[in-house]
Design a protein around this motif. Sequence first.
Motif, PDB file in Angstrom:
ATOM      1  N   MET A   1       0.845  -1.182   0.000  1.00  0.00           N
ATOM      2  CA  MET A   1       0.000   0.000   0.000  1.00  0.00           C
ATOM      3  C   MET A   1       0.885   1.238   0.000  1.00  0.00           C
ATOM      4  SD  MET A   1      -2.651   1.268   2.958  1.00  0.00           S
ATOM      5  CE  MET A   1      -1.393   1.486   4.188  1.00  0.00           C
ATOM      6  N   THR A   2       0.784   2.038  -0.994  1.00  0.00           N
ATOM      7  CA  THR A   2       1.486   3.312  -1.048  1.00  0.00           C
ATOM      8  C   THR A   2       0.481   4.388  -1.441  1.00  0.00           C
ATOM      9  OG1 THR A   2       2.166   2.842  -3.296  1.00  0.00           O
ATOM     10  CG2 THR A   2       3.763   2.361  -1.568  1.00  0.00           C
ATOM     11  N   PRO A   3      -0.379   4.764  -0.499  1.00  0.00           N
ATOM     12  CA  PRO A   3      -1.419   5.738  -0.820  1.00  0.00           C
ATOM     13  C   PRO A   3      -0.831   7.130  -1.009  1.00  0.00           C
ATOM     14  CG  PRO A   3      -1.392   5.340   1.517  1.00  0.00           C
ATOM     15  CD  PRO A   3      -0.397   4.379   0.892  1.00  0.00           C
ATOM     16  N   TYR A   4      -1.566   7.935  -1.743  1.00  0.00           N
ATOM     17  CA  TYR A   4      -1.222   9.349  -1.837  1.00  0.00           C
ATOM     18  C   TYR A   4      -1.422   9.950  -0.449  1.00  0.00           C
ATOM     19  CZ  TYR A   4      -1.604  14.278  -2.847  1.00  0.00           C
ATOM     20  OH  TYR A   4      -1.429  15.637  -2.821  1.00  0.00           O
ATOM     21  N   THR A   5      -0.448  10.656   0.036  1.00  0.00           N
ATOM     22  CA  THR A   5      -0.564  11.253   1.371  1.00  0.00           C
ATOM     23  C   THR A   5      -0.437  12.767   1.271  1.00  0.00           C
ATOM     24  OG1 THR A   5       1.818  11.075   1.834  1.00  0.00           O
ATOM     25  CG2 THR A   5       0.427   9.214   2.478  1.00  0.00           C
ATOM     26  N   THR A   6      -0.939  13.417   2.291  1.00  0.00           N
ATOM     27  CA  THR A   6      -0.808  14.868   2.412  1.00  0.00           C
ATOM     28  C   THR A   6      -0.035  15.169   3.682  1.00  0.00           C
ATOM     29  OG1 THR A   6      -2.760  15.286   3.791  1.00  0.00           O
ATOM     30  CG2 THR A   6      -3.139  15.036   1.405  1.00  0.00           C
ATOM     31  N   PRO A   7       0.465  16.384   3.836  1.00  0.00           N
ATOM     32  CA  PRO A   7       1.176  16.731   5.071  1.00  0.00           C
ATOM     33  C   PRO A   7       0.309  16.591   6.324  1.00  0.00           C
ATOM     34  CG  PRO A   7       1.618  18.362   3.379  1.00  0.00           C
ATOM     35  CD  PRO A   7       0.538  17.465   2.852  1.00  0.00           C
ATOM     36  N   ASN A   8      -1.029  16.645   6.159  1.00  0.00           N
ATOM     37  CA  ASN A   8      -1.913  16.515   7.318  1.00  0.00           C
ATOM     38  C   ASN A   8      -2.234  15.073   7.676  1.00  0.00           C
ATOM     39  OD1 ASN A   8      -2.150  19.209   8.078  1.00  0.00           O
ATOM     40  ND2 ASN A   8      -3.658  19.577   6.489  1.00  0.00           N
ATOM     41  N   ASP A   9      -1.710  14.118   6.921  1.00  0.00           N
ATOM     42  CA  ASP A   9      -1.870  12.711   7.281  1.00  0.00           C
ATOM     43  C   ASP A   9      -0.836  12.326   8.332  1.00  0.00           C
ATOM     44  OD1 ASP A   9      -4.006  12.087   5.569  1.00  0.00           O
ATOM     45  OD2 ASP A   9      -2.647  11.747   3.879  1.00  0.00           O
ATOM     46  N   LEU A  10      -1.225  11.416   9.187  1.00  0.00           N
ATOM     47  CA  LEU A  10      -0.339  10.823  10.185  1.00  0.00           C
ATOM     48  C   LEU A  10       0.159   9.518   9.568  1.00  0.00           C
ATOM     49  CD1 LEU A  10      -2.977  11.268  12.985  1.00  0.00           C
ATOM     50  CD2 LEU A  10      -0.822  12.521  12.934  1.00  0.00           C
ATOM     51  N   VAL A  11       1.420   9.479   9.169  1.00  0.00           N
ATOM     52  CA  VAL A  11       1.949   8.332   8.443  1.00  0.00           C
ATOM     53  C   VAL A  11       2.968   7.609   9.314  1.00  0.00           C
ATOM     54  CG1 VAL A  11       3.105   7.545   6.339  1.00  0.00           C
ATOM     55  CG2 VAL A  11       1.605   9.556   6.263  1.00  0.00           C
ATOM     56  N   LEU A  12       2.672   6.355   9.624  1.00  0.00           N
ATOM     57  CA  LEU A  12       3.589   5.548  10.415  1.00  0.00           C
ATOM     58  C   LEU A  12       4.750   5.111   9.525  1.00  0.00           C
ATOM     59  CD1 LEU A  12       3.913   4.406  13.273  1.00  0.00           C
ATOM     60  CD2 LEU A  12       2.819   2.322  12.457  1.00  0.00           C
ATOM     61  N   THR A  13       5.964   5.344   9.989  1.00  0.00           N
ATOM     62  CA  THR A  13       7.173   4.957   9.263  1.00  0.00           C
ATOM     63  C   THR A  13       8.109   4.250  10.229  1.00  0.00           C
ATOM     64  OG1 THR A  13       8.549   6.898   9.747  1.00  0.00           O
ATOM     65  CG2 THR A  13       6.966   7.123   7.927  1.00  0.00           C
ATOM     66  N   LYS A  14       9.196   3.727   9.709  1.00  0.00           N
ATOM     67  CA  LYS A  14      10.206   3.097  10.578  1.00  0.00           C
ATOM     68  C   LYS A  14      10.882   4.124  11.476  1.00  0.00           C
ATOM     69  CE  LYS A  14      10.869  -0.811   7.626  1.00  0.00           C
ATOM     70  NZ  LYS A  14      11.698  -1.667   6.854  1.00  0.00           N
ATOM     71  N   ARG A  15      10.854   5.388  11.096  1.00  0.00           N
ATOM     72  CA  ARG A  15      11.453   6.469  11.898  1.00  0.00           C
ATOM     73  C   ARG A  15      10.508   7.022  12.947  1.00  0.00           C
ATOM     74  NH1 ARG A  15      13.585  11.148   8.376  1.00  0.00           N
ATOM     75  NH2 ARG A  15      13.949  11.961  10.450  1.00  0.00           N
ATOM     76  N   GLY A  16       9.247   6.647  12.906  1.00  0.00           N
ATOM     77  CA  GLY A  16       8.242   7.195  13.804  1.00  0.00           C
ATOM     78  C   GLY A  16       7.041   7.636  12.991  1.00  0.00           C
ATOM     79  N   LEU A  17       6.213   8.456  13.580  1.00  0.00           N
ATOM     80  CA  LEU A  17       5.022   8.944  12.897  1.00  0.00           C
ATOM     81  C   LEU A  17       5.352  10.283  12.239  1.00  0.00           C
ATOM     82  CD1 LEU A  17       1.716   8.173  13.080  1.00  0.00           C
ATOM     83  CD2 LEU A  17       1.817  10.516  13.887  1.00  0.00           C
ATOM     84  N   ARG A  18       5.140  10.361  10.921  1.00  0.00           N
ATOM     85  CA  ARG A  18       5.379  11.601  10.184  1.00  0.00           C
ATOM     86  C   ARG A  18       4.079  12.390  10.131  1.00  0.00           C
ATOM     87  NH1 ARG A  18       6.586   9.869   5.064  1.00  0.00           N
ATOM     88  NH2 ARG A  18       4.512  10.450   4.335  1.00  0.00           N
ATOM     89  N   PHE A  19       4.164  13.666  10.519  1.00  0.00           N
ATOM     90  CA  PHE A  19       2.989  14.544  10.517  1.00  0.00           C
ATOM     91  C   PHE A  19       3.463  15.971  10.311  1.00  0.00           C
ATOM     92  CE2 PHE A  19      -0.258  16.917  13.206  1.00  0.00           C
ATOM     93  CZ  PHE A  19      -1.270  16.874  12.250  1.00  0.00           C
TER      94      PHE A  19
END
Length: 173
Positions: A1-19
């Motif tokens: 799954m590689t959805p289109y994301t926006t800066p306002n999405d909370l995206v879980l990554t190996k580095r932590g949550l990107r927001f």
Amino acid sequence: MTPYTTPNDLVLTKRGLRFQGQYFPCTIGKGGISSDKREGDGATPVGIHGIVGMLYRPDRIAKPADWAVPIRPGDLWSDDPHHEDYNLMVRAPYPHSHEVLRRADPLYDIVILTDWNWPRAEFKRGSAIFLHRWRRPVFGTEGCIGFRPDHLKRIAARITFGTRLIVPNSLIH
């Protein structure tokens, strides 16, 4: 799954949550990431999860966002897959399996609600996935995502309509 994301999405990554261009260290379910979430497995479910609410303890903290709802004495969350209230907020007295929202510890001083298995819960697919305070770094949750208290407050204040939690299946080990 590689959805289109926006800066306002909370995206879980190996580095932590990107927001909003920042990474926030976080904890995930002690059962890891799962594409087949089940009640009691301790896993954080893969998927694109809408943010559907926010709860807070008004006796402990200021309202984190204008749309946050206070947690009152007697507020519970049903985690009984055999009951019609499964994965819904309920009130005490409640004789079925549940989780207390107004806890003695600060874990649920802020609770951001996702739409995981909600509003019409499927039997044993797992109850709520919350974003809440962590117990401590690297200490797994029951499937929720945990944060440092100051980071959780910062995230809660900046969530907007349409913010999503994205847990990609690329994080499954």
